[in-house]
Design a protein around this motif. Structure first.
Motif, PDB file in Angstrom:
ATOM      1  N   GLU A 193       0.824  -1.209   0.000  1.00 27.87           N
ATOM      2  CA  GLU A 193       0.000   0.000   0.000  1.00 27.87           C
ATOM      3  C   GLU A 193       0.856   1.256   0.000  1.00 27.87           C
ATOM      4  N   ARG A 327      -0.425  -8.984  -2.362  1.00 26.28           N
ATOM      5  CA  ARG A 327      -0.832  -7.847  -3.188  1.00 26.28           C
ATOM      6  C   ARG A 327      -2.344  -7.821  -3.406  1.00 26.28           C
ATOM      7  N   ASP A 328      -2.948  -8.981  -3.649  1.00 28.78           N
ATOM      8  CA  ASP A 328      -4.393  -9.030  -3.860  1.00 28.78           C
ATOM      9  C   ASP A 328      -5.149  -8.656  -2.590  1.00 28.78           C
ATOM     10  N   CYS A 330      -4.138  -6.613  -0.237  1.00 29.12           N
ATOM     11  CA  CYS A 330      -4.041  -5.160  -0.068  1.00 29.12           C
ATOM     12  C   CYS A 330      -4.994  -4.432  -1.007  1.00 29.12           C
ATOM     13  N   GLU A 331      -5.070  -4.892  -2.248  1.00 25.84           N
ATOM     14  CA  GLU A 331      -5.962  -4.227  -3.210  1.00 25.84           C
ATOM     15  C   GLU A 331      -7.431  -4.452  -2.858  1.00 25.84           C
ATOM     16  N   ARG A 335     -10.046  -1.455  -2.052  1.00 27.23           N
ATOM     17  CA  ARG A 335     -11.344  -1.307  -2.734  1.00 27.23           C
ATOM     18  C   ARG A 335     -12.495  -1.309  -1.750  1.00 27.23           C
TER      19      ARG A 335
END
Length: 412
Positions: A193, A327-328, A330-331, A335
């Protein structure tokens, strides 16, 4: 016109091994070559390749270290005469840490009784990765080579480098397998992030390590239902005893012991990472060692304690999800909070507009002062008294001043 072939260099693992075998820190090697320390780290990690005169000087220095008679071999190996002893220069200096006062400023650890006692940081320790370190350079030469790694590739390299050791460290801090994995994943999600900030940090591994330790030692975990259930005990009795003693220490003492005696940081670096003064960190370290030695006298030596902590961290097969999962996650979190904020703002704006458009029914303006209030019933008051009631009232008013007369029986 033919181009002269480039000077051959040793493999990536051999470069760092030769530097460590020669008792050289990255700062000392960079000072000898006349380059930035970030450039040396980039050469050792393989992100960039030296060229021109820098390549020739770097190859000559590595060749001299390889032919040096003082080299004892690969780190972690012991000579035939006995166990390997740490080099005093390496132990005294310790890992470098960035301080204020310029991008190239480095704080050298002052030699003290604490910097000489911990064992050397070996790449074969379970607290350290088994691959060369990755760290973005502090400063790149404008005419020199530029790293061609994308942010995703750089993050994946950092994850592969740090995650296996961080999950073991978090397990020693908490004693819980699930919380250890969660702490490491949460730290890397926070790093992704804030990746522009982490990528420019002189020590990205230290940044992620501090975030993982803080999340693992958060006091709010005790209120979570799943963390109230006890963990399955270890199979070995000595490992159970050591883990029980370590978990009895206060969180700050536990973290100082892990960073200094487990990871191998120097005392000033341990104090900087735990955000405490050097004397306070020294006191915590002494208290932790004494508490462990009081219950387990065989662990009074720091070297023995380091070896036992490494064995304890290696007993549990702790694994992490992987760089794509971090990574997924965090995304997905970003969202979710973005949608939640937008929905909250939309509801707030709709409620405000509705309250402005539709005032409450039956509302009447307040009556200004000086006007007569109508439709209010008159105040209820007692009616006129009769003659008998007036005499009784007068009698009561006269007698209540001195009290009622005493009643006495009279004969008939």
């Amino acid at each position: 016109m033919t181009r002269r072939p480039a000077t051959p260099l040793p493999p990536l693992e051999e470069r760092r091994r030769l530097r460590e075998a020669g008792s050289l820190t990255p700062d000392q090697l960079a000072a000898r070559l006349g380059v930035a320390i970030g450039t040396v780290r980039a050469w050792e990690s393989g992100r960039t390749t030296p060229r021109g005169r820098n390549r020739e000087a770097y190859a000559k220095l590595l060749a001299a270290l390889a032919e040096s008679p003082t080299r004892t071999g690969a780190p972690g190996s012991a000579p035939a005469g006995g166990p390997e002893e740490p080099d005093a220069a390496v132990v005294a200096v310790g890992p470098a840490k960035t301080v204020s006062g310029g991008r190239r400023g480095r704080a050298a650890a002052k030699p003290s009784a604490f910097t000489q006692t911990p064992p050397p940081f070996s790449p074969f320790s379970p607290f350290s990765p088994r691959v060369p370190s990755w760290a973005p350079p502090e400063e790149e030469d404008p005419l020199g080579p530029v790293s061609d790694l994308t942010p995703v590739q750089a993050f994946d390299a950092l994850y592969s480098f740090c995650a296996p050791s961080l999950v073991r460290q978090a397990y020693l801090l908490t004693g819980r397998r699930g919380l250890a994995r969660e702490s490491v994943e949460r730290a890397f999600q926070l790093a992704w992030e804030r990746w522009p900030e982490v990528a420019r940090d002189p020590d990205p591994a230290g940044w992620v390590r501090a975030a993982a330790h803080e999340w693992a030692l958060s006091p709010w975990h005790r209120f979570r239902p799943r963390h109230r259930r006890p963990e399955p005990p270890l199979s070995d009795a000595s490992d159970r005893a050591l883990l029980k003693v370590v978990l009895r220490l206060p969180p700050s003492y536990r973290r100082a012991l892990l960073l200094h005696d487990g990871v191998g940081l120097g005392l000033p670096d341990t104090a900087a990472e735990t955000e405490a003064s050097t004397p306070a960190t020294a006191g915590r370290l002494l208290h932790a060692r004494r508490a462990i030695a009081a219950r387990l006298p065989e662990l009074s030596e720091p070297r023995v304690l380091h070896r036992r902590l490494a064995e304890l961290a290696s007993t549990e097969p702790l694994r992490t999800a992987g760089p794509p999962a971090a990574r997924d996650g965090c995304e997905r979190r970003a969202r979710f909070w973005t949608r939640f904020a937008l929905a909250f703002v939309a509801v707030l704006l709709g409620t405000t507009a509705l309250s402005l458009r539709t005032p409450p029914a039956g509302h009447e303006p307040s009556v200004p002062p000086g006007e007569t209030v109508r439709d209010v019933p008159p105040r209820v008051a007692p009616g006129p008294l009769s003659e008998k009631q007036r005499k009784l009232r007068a009698k009561l008013r006269e007698e209540l001043l001195h009290g009622p007369e005493r009643l006495a029986p009279q004969p008939r």
